[in-house]
Scaffold this active site. Structure first.
Site, PDB file in Angstrom:
ATOM      1  N   LYS A  52      16.004  -6.959   7.075  1.00  0.00           N
ATOM      2  CA  LYS A  52      16.108  -6.744   5.781  1.00  0.00           C
ATOM      3  C   LYS A  52      16.556  -7.206   4.441  1.00  0.00           C
ATOM      4  CE  LYS A  52      11.757  -5.711   7.603  1.00  0.00           C
ATOM      5  NZ  LYS A  52      10.096  -4.802   8.078  1.00  0.00           N
ATOM      6  N   GLN A  96       9.396   1.588   5.487  1.00  0.00           N
ATOM      7  CA  GLN A  96       9.211   1.196   7.233  1.00  0.00           C
ATOM      8  C   GLN A  96       8.232   2.002   7.940  1.00  0.00           C
ATOM      9  OE1 GLN A  96      10.862  -1.675   7.574  1.00  0.00           O
ATOM     10  NE2 GLN A  96      10.266  -1.077  10.294  1.00  0.00           N
ATOM     11  N   ASP A 119       4.304  -6.040   2.456  1.00  0.00           N
ATOM     12  CA  ASP A 119       3.166  -6.009   3.537  1.00  0.00           C
ATOM     13  C   ASP A 119       1.685  -6.366   3.788  1.00  0.00           C
ATOM     14  OD1 ASP A 119       5.205  -5.740   5.596  1.00  0.00           O
ATOM     15  OD2 ASP A 119       5.662  -3.207   5.533  1.00  0.00           O
TER      16      ASP A 119
END
Ligand code: NAD
Length: 281
Positions: A52, A96, A119
């Site tokens: 990322k 995460q 997300d």
């Protein structure tokens, strides 16, 4: 033989467009910024987080990784999220997953400002996706949908089957296909006659987590087959679809690696870019 929907090539095109838009925003004094919170030292998560960061660098975005110890408390984690929520240089925040078992994932995700939730896992964004509103769309289904659209097919009225009903892939994928006017069936571990459902599908999305689960005999000739699976087998990454047999029947297919996985990070960059654009009003 099926035509390959190449995530690497599509990502390169999209990332070039994103980089151009990032450069435009920088001229206006805004550098899109992504913060990734990593709690603990899960080796797979380490790789995802590194990729990322690399993706951000490639398109000229700012990125930072907030590393927290595996025994971090819920309060400390949420204090970190609050700090990033208030930071004007950060437009996207990502926690995460999976978090260490003692932490409450749902409550952590709910703490992220919905407009910074790149997300798309916040309940408000999940709700907007279901009700047709404009919210942040989860990266993996968004990437998969983009790949389906690259076939050039008119999706309206097509039969779509999604195998898997997780909150991060299966459910949002089904919602996106419904938005595109497909007739959607969601299959899962309790589904009876899975093969019969699959063989009706003009679009088949596999998000199961079992290597080689979908075989050629489960596919309607000419179908679009999207393989979301990432399974490590003997040190190699394999999808949920048995590529060998499936590619002989399908019309289009995504490879693993080099398919949906590549698009996921690209869509994360796209979501971060859009969050930065929104911050300008
Ligand atoms: P999950 O474990 O949360 O969900 C798996 C789903 O598969 C469940 O809904 C379950 O009901 C269904 N299932 C299990 N066995 C089945 C069976 N025998 N028949 C029919 N359905 C069955 O997994 P997930 O988080 O949705 O991820 C699925 C896969 O996608 C995994 O391999 C994961 O690594 C991968 N993934 C890839 C990306 C990416 O960027 N490409 C992102 C997220 C997940």
């Amino acid at each position: 033989m099926a035509e390959i929907l190449d995530g690497k090539v599509m990502s390169e095109t999209l990332r070039a467009e994103i980089a151009e838009k990032v450069a435009g925003l920088k001229k206006k004094g805004v550098t899109p910024g992504l913060a990734v919170i990593l709690a603990g030292d899960d080796p797979a998560s380490e790789i995802y987080v590194r990729n990322k960061g690399k993706g951000c660098q490639e398109v000229g975005m700012h990125s930072e990784t907030v590393r927290l110890p595996g025994n971090v408390s819920q309060a400390e984690l949420e204090a970190e999220i609050d700090r990033l929520n208030a930071d004007p240089g950060i437009h996207g925040i990502l926690v995460q997953l999976p978090l260490p078992a003692h932490l409450d994932e749902e409550s952590a995700l709910a703490r992220i400002l919905p407009e910074k939730d790149v997300d798309g896992f916040h309940l408000l964004n999940a709700g907007r996706l279901m009700t047709g509103g404009a919210g942040v769309i989860p990266c993996t289904p968004r990437g998969a949908m983009y790949m389906i659209q690259q076939t050039g097919l008119d999706l309206s009225g097509l039969e779509a089957v999604v195998i898997g009903r997780s909150n991060i892939v299966g459910k949002p994928m089904a919602a996106l296909l419904m938005r595109a006017n497909c007739t959607v069936t969601v299959c899962h571990s309790r589904t009876r006659n899975l093969k019969d459902h699959c063989r009706r599908a003009d679009i088949l999305v596999a998000a199961v987590g079992k290597a080689g689960f979908v075989t050629g005999d489960m596919i309607k000739p000419g179908a679009v087959v999207i393989d979301v699976g990432i399974n490590r087998v003997d040190g190699k990454v394999r999808g949920d679809v048995d590529f060998e047999s499936a590619s002989r029947v399908a019309g289009w297919i995504t490879p693993v690696p080099g398919g949906v996985g590549k698009m996921t990070i690209t869509m994360l960059l796209q979501n971060t870019l859009e969050a930065a654009e929104r911050s300008l009003g």
